[in-house]
Design a protein around this motif. Structure first.
Motif, mmCIF file in Angstrom:
data_model
loop_
_atom_site.group_PDB
_atom_site.id
_atom_site.type_symbol
_atom_site.label_atom_id
_atom_site.label_comp_id
_atom_site.label_asym_id
_atom_site.label_seq_id
_atom_site.Cartn_x
_atom_site.Cartn_y
_atom_site.Cartn_z
ATOM 1 N N ILE A 58 0.834 -1.193 0.000
ATOM 2 C CA ILE A 58 0.000 0.000 0.000
ATOM 3 C C ILE A 58 0.875 1.252 0.000
ATOM 4 C CG2 ILE A 58 -1.638 1.376 1.355
ATOM 5 C CD1 ILE A 58 -2.885 -1.274 2.308
ATOM 6 N N PHE A 59 1.848 1.260 0.901
ATOM 7 C CA PHE A 59 2.749 2.408 0.973
ATOM 8 C C PHE A 59 3.440 2.645 -0.366
ATOM 9 C CE2 PHE A 59 6.871 4.323 1.513
ATOM 10 C CZ PHE A 59 6.621 5.402 2.344
ATOM 11 N N ASN A 60 3.963 1.579 -0.958
ATOM 12 C CA ASN A 60 4.708 1.739 -2.207
ATOM 13 C C ASN A 60 3.844 2.254 -3.348
ATOM 14 O OD1 ASN A 60 7.247 1.072 -1.270
ATOM 15 N ND2 ASN A 60 6.926 -1.123 -1.561
ATOM 16 N N GLN A 61 2.615 1.792 -3.415
ATOM 17 C CA GLN A 61 1.712 2.296 -4.446
ATOM 18 C C GLN A 61 1.462 3.785 -4.253
ATOM 19 O OE1 GLN A 61 0.120 0.792 -7.174
ATOM 20 N NE2 GLN A 61 1.637 -0.806 -6.823
ATOM 21 N N GLY A 62 1.290 4.171 -2.995
ATOM 22 C CA GLY A 62 1.098 5.583 -2.691
ATOM 23 C C GLY A 62 2.314 6.398 -3.072
ATOM 24 N N LEU A 63 3.465 5.865 -2.752
ATOM 25 C CA LEU A 63 4.721 6.546 -3.079
ATOM 26 C C LEU A 63 4.858 6.709 -4.585
ATOM 27 C CD1 LEU A 63 7.317 7.681 -1.786
ATOM 28 C CD2 LEU A 63 8.348 5.433 -2.059
ATOM 29 N N GLU A 64 4.569 5.660 -5.319
ATOM 30 C CA GLU A 64 4.642 5.734 -6.785
ATOM 31 C C GLU A 64 3.753 6.843 -7.330
ATOM 32 O OE1 GLU A 64 4.183 2.372 -9.428
ATOM 33 O OE2 GLU A 64 5.178 1.063 -7.980
ATOM 34 N N HIS A 65 2.536 6.897 -6.809
ATOM 35 C CA HIS A 65 1.609 7.924 -7.289
ATOM 36 C C HIS A 65 2.158 9.321 -7.020
ATOM 37 C CE1 HIS A 65 -2.313 9.594 -8.471
ATOM 38 N NE2 HIS A 65 -2.117 10.459 -7.500
ATOM 39 N N VAL A 66 2.711 9.485 -5.839
ATOM 40 C CA VAL A 66 3.238 10.802 -5.462
ATOM 41 C C VAL A 66 4.453 11.183 -6.305
ATOM 42 C CG1 VAL A 66 4.513 11.963 -3.619
ATOM 43 C CG2 VAL A 66 2.363 10.821 -3.105
ATOM 44 N N LEU A 67 5.288 10.205 -6.609
ATOM 45 C CA LEU A 67 6.535 10.501 -7.325
ATOM 46 C C LEU A 67 6.343 10.698 -8.820
ATOM 47 C CD1 LEU A 67 9.071 8.129 -5.510
ATOM 48 C CD2 LEU A 67 8.704 10.572 -5.170
ATOM 49 N N GLU A 68 5.181 10.348 -9.310
ATOM 50 C CA GLU A 68 4.934 10.487 -10.764
ATOM 51 C C GLU A 68 5.020 11.931 -11.244
ATOM 52 O OE1 GLU A 68 1.229 8.725 -11.662
ATOM 53 O OE2 GLU A 68 2.104 6.780 -12.129
ATOM 54 N N GLN A 81 -7.528 17.618 -7.001
ATOM 55 C CA GLN A 81 -6.270 18.206 -6.542
ATOM 56 C C GLN A 81 -5.195 17.154 -6.280
ATOM 57 O OE1 GLN A 81 -7.738 20.488 -3.235
ATOM 58 N NE2 GLN A 81 -7.780 22.404 -4.397
ATOM 59 N N SER A 82 -5.631 15.954 -5.900
ATOM 60 C CA SER A 82 -4.667 14.867 -5.677
ATOM 61 C C SER A 82 -4.421 14.073 -6.945
ATOM 62 C CB SER A 82 -5.173 13.923 -4.589
ATOM 63 O OG SER A 82 -5.486 14.634 -3.435
ATOM 64 N N ARG A 83 -4.970 14.548 -8.046
ATOM 65 C CA ARG A 83 -4.789 13.887 -9.341
ATOM 66 C C ARG A 83 -5.326 12.457 -9.328
ATOM 67 N NH1 ARG A 83 0.356 14.104 -8.171
ATOM 68 N NH2 ARG A 83 0.798 12.383 -9.574
ATOM 69 N N LEU A 84 -6.360 12.238 -8.563
ATOM 70 C CA LEU A 84 -6.955 10.892 -8.530
ATOM 71 C C LEU A 84 -8.061 10.757 -9.559
ATOM 72 C CD1 LEU A 84 -7.117 10.166 -4.696
ATOM 73 C CD2 LEU A 84 -5.421 9.434 -6.361
ATOM 74 N N GLN A 106 17.864 5.749 5.998
ATOM 75 C CA GLN A 106 17.007 5.186 4.951
ATOM 76 C C GLN A 106 15.764 6.039 4.677
ATOM 77 O OE1 GLN A 106 17.473 2.223 3.219
ATOM 78 N NE2 GLN A 106 19.497 2.008 4.140
ATOM 79 N N MET A 107 15.352 6.794 5.678
ATOM 80 C CA MET A 107 14.083 7.534 5.575
ATOM 81 C C MET A 107 14.067 8.476 4.368
ATOM 82 S SD MET A 107 11.699 7.141 8.073
ATOM 83 C CE MET A 107 11.056 8.461 9.098
ATOM 84 N N PRO A 108 13.016 8.427 3.560
ATOM 85 C CA PRO A 108 12.855 9.405 2.484
ATOM 86 C C PRO A 108 12.684 10.803 3.082
ATOM 87 C CG PRO A 108 11.313 7.569 2.222
ATOM 88 C CD PRO A 108 11.917 7.465 3.588
ATOM 89 N N ASP A 109 12.832 11.814 2.226
ATOM 90 C CA ASP A 109 12.651 13.194 2.685
ATOM 91 C C ASP A 109 11.300 13.391 3.337
ATOM 92 O OD1 ASP A 109 15.071 13.787 1.693
ATOM 93 O OD2 ASP A 109 14.370 14.960 -0.031
ATOM 94 N N ASP A 110 11.290 14.247 4.323
ATOM 95 C CA ASP A 110 10.051 14.619 4.998
ATOM 96 C C ASP A 110 8.970 15.033 4.013
ATOM 97 O OD1 ASP A 110 10.998 14.322 7.654
ATOM 98 O OD2 ASP A 110 9.728 16.039 8.216
ATOM 99 N N GLU A 111 9.380 15.793 3.026
ATOM 100 C CA GLU A 111 8.418 16.321 2.071
ATOM 101 C C GLU A 111 7.691 15.201 1.340
ATOM 102 O OE1 GLU A 111 8.367 19.341 -1.726
ATOM 103 O OE2 GLU A 111 10.280 18.980 -0.706
ATOM 104 N N ILE A 112 8.440 14.184 0.958
ATOM 105 C CA ILE A 112 7.847 13.051 0.246
ATOM 106 C C ILE A 112 6.883 12.300 1.151
ATOM 107 C CG2 ILE A 112 8.352 10.782 -0.730
ATOM 108 C CD1 ILE A 112 10.884 11.980 -1.925
ATOM 109 N N LEU A 113 7.319 12.037 2.371
ATOM 110 C CA LEU A 113 6.445 11.309 3.298
ATOM 111 C C LEU A 113 5.193 12.122 3.600
ATOM 112 C CD1 LEU A 113 9.123 9.812 5.705
ATOM 113 C CD2 LEU A 113 7.776 8.619 3.977
ATOM 114 N N TYR A 114 5.361 13.425 3.647
ATOM 115 C CA TYR A 114 4.221 14.302 3.866
ATOM 116 C C TYR A 114 3.222 14.163 2.718
ATOM 117 C CZ TYR A 114 1.748 18.500 5.377
ATOM 118 O OH TYR A 114 0.785 19.373 5.815
ATOM 119 N N ASP A 115 3.759 14.118 1.502
ATOM 120 C CA ASP A 115 2.893 13.965 0.327
ATOM 121 C C ASP A 115 2.186 12.610 0.320
ATOM 122 O OD1 ASP A 115 3.571 16.450 -0.546
ATOM 123 O OD2 ASP A 115 4.982 15.777 -2.082
#
Lengths: 126, 126
Positions: free
Chosen positions: A116-126, B91-94, B32-41
């Motif tokens: 779930i996390f990885n799918q979310g991450l992928e969407h955000v990084l697109e 707004q979340s591009r969903l 290992q932690m990704p940037d705060d900004e990414i995790l926030y997103d």
DNA sequence: TCTATATATGAATAATTGTTCATGTGATTT
DNA sequence: AAATCACATGAACAATTATTCATATATAGA
């Protein structure tokens, strides 16, 4: 003989003031919809992922089992705040824990979580 | 020469009153932690999934493209409420939309969304 | 141009929620 | 048994948010 406008006569839609444009589609989708209760639970699950502190905790536990104090230090937050959030994660069965003396170690409960996390991450990084 | 305890001397951790039990783990995970900004997103994305109305809208759009009024009728909610939520989803591009005269049709933006939903559903149904 | 319809949106309100503070509980050590 | 440490938790407060209400915008048709 019921037609597509009958329900409007019998029970006016108080909540939606506009006309239903495509009743066939609405009916079809309505039949496919899972129970409200299930969708409610799904939303509740994602609500748990929808907080930055909890996302960080989950990410941390991807890497390693950790105790409460470690997590608090890692995130620069109070032990109490972390403990409250771990409670939420526990209630959603996202984490499990084991006690070792005074220390409690938390870890991920299963691998859905990573997916779930990885799918979310992928969407955000697109 | 900085060592592992320096930051505690210079700037005591006000927020966590307990001792760090496993500094090696904390350091490793911290790297290992990704940037705060990414995790926030990422958290923000899941926050969007974390509402029953929006989950229902998304599920509906799995089945078919729909206009605002159809969705409002399907969920038994006001057009305004649905419109507000569609804004969040946009707004979340969903979701994406196309206009056809006075009507606006909404549909899913990509397939991550289905995957994310299905993983959540699996977890809930376990 | 005037009216009607589908949708969007700003403001207000009620409900939910994350953190802090204070304190409680369970385990270890002396 | 008393003190200490790691963690849990209830209450309070601040911040966020979902819906409603009123109104605005955009398109179509007369």
């Amino acid at each position: 003989m019921p037609n597509q406008f009958d329900y409007q006569k019998e029970e006016p839609i108080a909540r939606c003031e506009c006309n239903v444009v495509h009743k066939d589609i609405v009916d079809q989708v309505s039949n496919q919809m899972p129970d409200d209760e299930i969708l409610y639970d799904v939303a509740d699950l994602f609500k748990v992922f929808g907080d930055c502190t909890r996302i960080k905790i989950l990410y941390a536990l991807f890497e390693s089992e950790m105790c409460v104090c470690d997590i608090a230090d890692l995130l620069g937050m109070s032990q109490s705040a972390i403990s409250h959030q771990l409670r939420v994660l526990k209630q959603s069965r996202l984490v499990k824990y084991r006690r070792d003396g005074k220390t409690v170690f938390y870890s991920l409960n299963d691998d859905h979580i990573k997916t779930i996390f990885n799918q979310g991450l992928e969407h955000v990084l697109e």
